[in-house]
Scaffold this motif. Structure first.
Motif, PDB file in Angstrom:
ATOM      1  N   ARG A 136       0.814  -1.219   0.000  1.00 62.36           N
ATOM      2  CA  ARG A 136       0.000   0.000   0.000  1.00 62.36           C
ATOM      3  C   ARG A 136       0.841   1.261   0.000  1.00 62.36           C
ATOM      4  O   ARG A 136       0.303   2.352  -0.181  1.00 62.36           O
ATOM      5  CB  ARG A 136      -0.953  -0.009   1.205  1.00 62.36           C
ATOM      6  CG  ARG A 136      -1.993  -1.125   1.139  1.00 62.36           C
ATOM      7  CD  ARG A 136      -2.690  -1.292   2.473  1.00 62.36           C
ATOM      8  NE  ARG A 136      -3.291  -0.049   2.909  1.00 62.36           N
ATOM      9  CZ  ARG A 136      -4.540   0.326   2.597  1.00 62.36           C
ATOM     10  NH1 ARG A 136      -5.298  -0.470   1.892  1.00 62.36           N
ATOM     11  NH2 ARG A 136      -5.010   1.486   3.005  1.00 62.36           N
ATOM     12  N   ASN A 189       1.496   2.154  -4.052  1.00 60.55           N
ATOM     13  CA  ASN A 189       0.509   2.992  -4.759  1.00 60.55           C
ATOM     14  C   ASN A 189      -0.032   4.101  -3.867  1.00 60.55           C
ATOM     15  O   ASN A 189      -1.019   4.739  -4.168  1.00 60.55           O
ATOM     16  CB  ASN A 189      -0.628   2.155  -5.340  1.00 60.55           C
ATOM     17  CG  ASN A 189      -1.501   1.521  -4.284  1.00 60.55           C
ATOM     18  OD1 ASN A 189      -1.148   1.485  -3.113  1.00 60.55           O
ATOM     19  ND2 ASN A 189      -2.657   1.019  -4.692  1.00 60.55           N
ATOM     20  N   MET A 232      -1.631   4.146  -1.088  1.00 63.49           N
ATOM     21  CA  MET A 232      -2.926   4.071  -0.420  1.00 63.49           C
ATOM     22  C   MET A 232      -2.788   4.416   1.053  1.00 63.49           C
ATOM     23  O   MET A 232      -3.760   4.771   1.708  1.00 63.49           O
ATOM     24  CB  MET A 232      -3.525   2.668  -0.567  1.00 63.49           C
ATOM     25  CG  MET A 232      -4.050   2.345  -1.954  1.00 63.49           C
ATOM     26  SD  MET A 232      -5.423   3.378  -2.442  1.00 63.49           S
ATOM     27  CE  MET A 232      -6.769   2.526  -1.625  1.00 63.49           C
ATOM     28  N   ASP A 292      -4.724   8.139   8.636  1.00 57.64           N
ATOM     29  CA  ASP A 292      -4.330   9.233   9.523  1.00 57.64           C
ATOM     30  C   ASP A 292      -3.101   8.833  10.319  1.00 57.64           C
ATOM     31  O   ASP A 292      -3.051   7.745  10.880  1.00 57.64           O
ATOM     32  CB  ASP A 292      -5.470   9.541  10.508  1.00 57.64           C
ATOM     33  CG  ASP A 292      -6.460  10.519   9.902  1.00 57.64           C
ATOM     34  OD1 ASP A 292      -6.075  11.216   8.945  1.00 57.64           O
ATOM     35  OD2 ASP A 292      -7.598  10.568  10.390  1.00 57.64           O
ATOM     36  N   VAL A 334      -2.790  10.503  -9.391  1.00 58.03           N
ATOM     37  CA  VAL A 334      -3.667   9.898 -10.394  1.00 58.03           C
ATOM     38  C   VAL A 334      -2.852   9.077 -11.383  1.00 58.03           C
ATOM     39  O   VAL A 334      -3.172   7.918 -11.668  1.00 58.03           O
ATOM     40  CB  VAL A 334      -4.493  10.982 -11.115  1.00 58.03           C
ATOM     41  CG1 VAL A 334      -5.293  10.369 -12.257  1.00 58.03           C
ATOM     42  CG2 VAL A 334      -5.415  11.671 -10.136  1.00 58.03           C
ATOM     43  N   ARG A 392      -1.552   5.889  -9.714  1.00 58.59           N
ATOM     44  CA  ARG A 392      -2.522   4.807  -9.511  1.00 58.59           C
ATOM     45  C   ARG A 392      -3.052   4.247 -10.817  1.00 58.59           C
ATOM     46  O   ARG A 392      -3.556   3.122 -10.856  1.00 58.59           O
ATOM     47  CB  ARG A 392      -3.659   5.303  -8.610  1.00 58.59           C
ATOM     48  CG  ARG A 392      -3.146   5.480  -7.192  1.00 58.59           C
ATOM     49  CD  ARG A 392      -4.171   5.994  -6.249  1.00 58.59           C
ATOM     50  NE  ARG A 392      -3.592   6.207  -4.918  1.00 58.59           N
ATOM     51  CZ  ARG A 392      -4.145   6.953  -3.995  1.00 58.59           C
ATOM     52  NH1 ARG A 392      -5.281   7.555  -4.231  1.00 58.59           N
ATOM     53  NH2 ARG A 392      -3.565   7.087  -2.820  1.00 58.59           N
ATOM     54  N   LYS A 393      -2.934   5.020 -11.898  1.00 65.11           N
ATOM     55  CA  LYS A 393      -3.246   4.440 -13.197  1.00 65.11           C
ATOM     56  C   LYS A 393      -2.178   3.417 -13.588  1.00 65.11           C
ATOM     57  O   LYS A 393      -2.471   2.390 -14.190  1.00 65.11           O
ATOM     58  CB  LYS A 393      -3.315   5.536 -14.275  1.00 65.11           C
ATOM     59  CG  LYS A 393      -4.707   6.130 -14.405  1.00 65.11           C
ATOM     60  CD  LYS A 393      -4.679   7.498 -15.034  1.00 65.11           C
ATOM     61  CE  LYS A 393      -4.602   7.463 -16.539  1.00 65.11           C
ATOM     62  NZ  LYS A 393      -4.756   8.828 -17.096  1.00 65.11           N
ATOM     63  N   MET A 448      -4.214  -2.161  -8.069  1.00 59.52           N
ATOM     64  CA  MET A 448      -4.217  -2.992  -6.867  1.00 59.52           C
ATOM     65  C   MET A 448      -5.407  -3.947  -6.853  1.00 59.52           C
ATOM     66  O   MET A 448      -6.535  -3.569  -7.132  1.00 59.52           O
ATOM     67  CB  MET A 448      -4.245  -2.109  -5.621  1.00 59.52           C
ATOM     68  CG  MET A 448      -4.167  -2.883  -4.319  1.00 59.52           C
ATOM     69  SD  MET A 448      -3.829  -1.793  -2.928  1.00 59.52           S
ATOM     70  CE  MET A 448      -2.311  -2.468  -2.318  1.00 59.52           C
ATOM     71  N   PHE A 503      -7.435  -6.566  -4.345  1.00 59.89           N
ATOM     72  CA  PHE A 503      -7.580  -6.708  -2.905  1.00 59.89           C
ATOM     73  C   PHE A 503      -7.904  -8.138  -2.500  1.00 59.89           C
ATOM     74  O   PHE A 503      -8.235  -8.984  -3.333  1.00 59.89           O
ATOM     75  CB  PHE A 503      -8.671  -5.764  -2.402  1.00 59.89           C
ATOM     76  CG  PHE A 503      -8.331  -4.314  -2.602  1.00 59.89           C
ATOM     77  CD1 PHE A 503      -7.784  -3.563  -1.577  1.00 59.89           C
ATOM     78  CD2 PHE A 503      -8.542  -3.690  -3.827  1.00 59.89           C
ATOM     79  CE1 PHE A 503      -7.460  -2.222  -1.755  1.00 59.89           C
ATOM     80  CE2 PHE A 503      -8.225  -2.352  -4.020  1.00 59.89           C
ATOM     81  CZ  PHE A 503      -7.682  -1.623  -2.980  1.00 59.89           C
ATOM     82  N   LEU A 537      -8.723  -3.250 -13.702  1.00 60.77           N
ATOM     83  CA  LEU A 537      -7.410  -2.597 -13.685  1.00 60.77           C
ATOM     84  C   LEU A 537      -6.816  -2.549 -15.084  1.00 60.77           C
ATOM     85  O   LEU A 537      -6.288  -1.525 -15.524  1.00 60.77           O
ATOM     86  CB  LEU A 537      -6.445  -3.364 -12.791  1.00 60.77           C
ATOM     87  CG  LEU A 537      -6.766  -3.422 -11.312  1.00 60.77           C
ATOM     88  CD1 LEU A 537      -5.714  -4.233 -10.600  1.00 60.77           C
ATOM     89  CD2 LEU A 537      -6.839  -2.017 -10.753  1.00 60.77           C
TER      90      LEU A 537
END
Ligand SMILES: Nc1ncnc2c1ncn2[C@@H]1O[C@H](COP(=O)(O)OP(=O)(O)OP(=O)(O)O)[C@@H](O)[C@H]1O
Ligand SMILES: [Mg+2]
Lengths: 250, 279
Positions: free
Chosen positions: A47, A50, A52, A57, A80, A83-84, A88, A90, A160
């Protein structure tokens, strides 16, 4: 050729350090698997690639993750485009509650990266790449939630592929699937690695040894050992790795 | 006590309680329909009242109610839904959001007559709208805001995290994620809140008493700043303020009010199930 170079990566969730000085070079067009006991930071590492973890927090990182020459952790790096390029998958298949076709065109619609007229072709192409086309070609407007779990996971991969990523991060993509579906998804990954760089987190050691070219073993936030999959499973250099893969630790 | 007997008694008590819920609803509907239906005809629905409201129709009150509820919804939906989105998706847990949440809970507990007085003070007098559709609609909108915010928040909260993650991981921005993934999934729940809001807004008398409702005004409104007759208040008027009125007339008015609320709810329910099917 190295696709992703992780350098001196440290990650903190508040006061807790989840990644400690991780260095790893992930080769292009190969499958790299990350193994290690629960909570050792495998998902966290994925994570971070990318970004994430930006959403968490109190998460802080330092170090570098270099993809194609640029440090994606730079605050100015365009999320952007990252992540393109870095998709990912899950643990639980998570198609959107929309039709099969809308799931696949979601990324295109969000990015405005294809003309509406091309959507049908892209849907067909993407479904063919995950070997779903024959099953679903007459059911493109059915809800994605009505598919089997395996089909859902394939659809998530197709979703994806439609945005043309270069890297696929897969976090335990088969853990919700039965053994037959698992094997078929593994087959799919092997086919996909020709065009994509794949990093997979798995708890299943057979899976790692079956499909991956290189393997990293993590323990309490550190990357203990990383190398060719054969080496890690037959002749690990670290005692901890040996203990883990033979089931004595973890 | 023998457990079988206890089980039987418990079952009967629970069943009776459940039936007790149906009885008043059924009785209200039956009484209103039986006593009111004979008086309903085109003249009643589409004519102006005459002879001190003892004859003629209730057309202006029907139109007034529809205008008022529509305007209320127009004000309440954007504010309610947007603030729910802000609270769920953007706001961090801090003093301000805690205060906002507390305010919403308290707003829900304020008696409706207090809203009426508040609307009179703020919209009618201070802002100078006078008794008007806009003053009444704003007052009603404030009254139903807590309902809309609370149900919208619940609906947004129940959208699985995994949808948001999938969308963000595909490179969608936060707003795109909300717009294309979260809102469509939450829409059925939000519509439920709106249904409740419509029923509440259409049926309340106290908040419209000083802000919009006209005692007798046999013409249609031309602007948002006109006063109108409204069904709940008209019902109050014909049942208490006008001697020698035919009881059918009163019950028919009630029947029309119930009918309008029912139709509005039905429309929203159909919309909602359409959306559910799409998902
Ligand atoms: N959002 C978070 N906030 C605080 N701590 C977290 C958060 N996410 C993960 N952690 C902690 O960081 C450590 C690594 O978590 P991570 O999910 O990366 O482990 P993992 O190797 O993927 O485990 P698993 O095999 O169970 O999926 C764990 O100790 C976990 O409790
Ligand atoms: Mg994990």
């Amino acid at each position: 050729m190295t696709k992703i170079a992780v350098e001196k990566l440290n990650l903190f969730y508040g006061d807790f350090q989840a990644l400690i000085n991780v260095d790893i070079r992930i080769p292009a067009n190969k499958i790299t698997s990350m193994i290690g006991p629960s909570g050792c930071g495998k998902s966290t590492l994925l994570r971070t690639v990318n970004r994430m973890n930006d959403l968490v927090d109190g998460a802080r990182v330092d170090g570098k993750i270099i993809i194609d020459g640029d440090n994606v952790l730079d605050s100015g790096y365009d999320l952007v485009s990252l992540r393109k390029r870095v998709g990912m998958v899950f643990q639980r298949p998570n198609p959107f509650p929309m039709s099969v076709a809308s799931n696949i065109t979601f990324g295109l619609r969000v990015h405005g990266s294809a003309k509406r007229g091309d959507f049908d072709n892209i849907v067909e192409d993407s479904l063919k790449k995950v070997l779903l086309w024959d099953d679903l070609k007459d059911r493109l407007d059915r809800s994605a939630l009505s598919l089997s779990l395996e089909q859902q996971q394939r659809l998530c991969i197709a979703r994806l592929i439609a945005v043309k990523p270069e890297i696929l991060l897969m976090d335990e993509p088969c853990s919700a699937l039965d053994p037959i579906a698992t094997e078929r998804i593994e087959q799919l990954m092997i086919e996909l690695k020709e065009n994509y760089t794949i990093v997979i987190v798995t708890h299943n050691m057979q899976q790692a040894s079956r499909i991956s070219d290189s393997t990293g073993f993590m323990w309490l936030g550190e990357l203990i050992e990383y190398g060719a999959t054969d080496m890690i499973f037959t002749n690990p250099k670290q005692k901890l790795t040996q203990d883990y893969i033979t089931g004595r630790a973890g | 006590m023998n457990p079988k007997l206890a089980q039987k008694i418990a079952f009967i008590i629970l069943l009776l309680a459940t039936i007790l819920v149906i009885v008043p609803v059924g009785m209200i509907v039956v009484i209103i329909v039986v006593k009111g239906a004979p008086a309903i005809n085109w003249e009643f629905l589409l004519a102006m009242p005459s002879k001190g409201m003892r004859a003629g129709g209730i057309f202006p009150a029907i139109v007034g109610t529809i205008y008022l509820v529509a305007a209320t919804i127009l004000f309440a939906i954007p504010v309610g839904v947007f603030s729910a989105i802000y609270l769920v998706e953007y706001a961090r847990e801090n003093l301000l959001t805690r205060m906002v949440k507390l305010a919403i809970i308290n707003l829900a507990g304020v008696p409706s007559i207090v809203y009426g007085l508040f609307g009179l003070g703020l919209f009618v007098i201070f802002l100078g709208f006078g008794p008007s559709i806009i003053a009444g609609a704003l007052t009603l909108a404030i009254m139903i805001l807590p309902i809309i915010i609370t149900t919208s928040k619940e609906a947004l909260d129940s959208v699985p995290r995994s949808y948001r993650e999938a969308s963000l991981a595909l490179g969608a921005s936060k707003w795109q994620t909300i717009r294309h993934v979260v809102l469509p999934s939450a829409l059925p729940g939000i519509l439920t809140g709106i249904i409740l809001g419509i029923s509440r807004a259409a049926g309340e008398t106290a908040p419209i008493l000083f802000t919009v409702a006209a005692f007798y005004l046999p013409r249609l409104p031309r602007t948002m700043f006109d006063q109108v007759m409204v069904l709940p208040y008209h019902l109050f008027v014909v049942s208490t303020q006008i001697p020698n009125i035919k009881t059918e007339y009163t019950y028919a008015t009630a029947l029309v009010l119930v009918g309008i609320v029912l139709i509005a709810n039905l429309a929203a329910i159909i919309l909602r199930s359409k959306y559910r099917k799409k998902i």
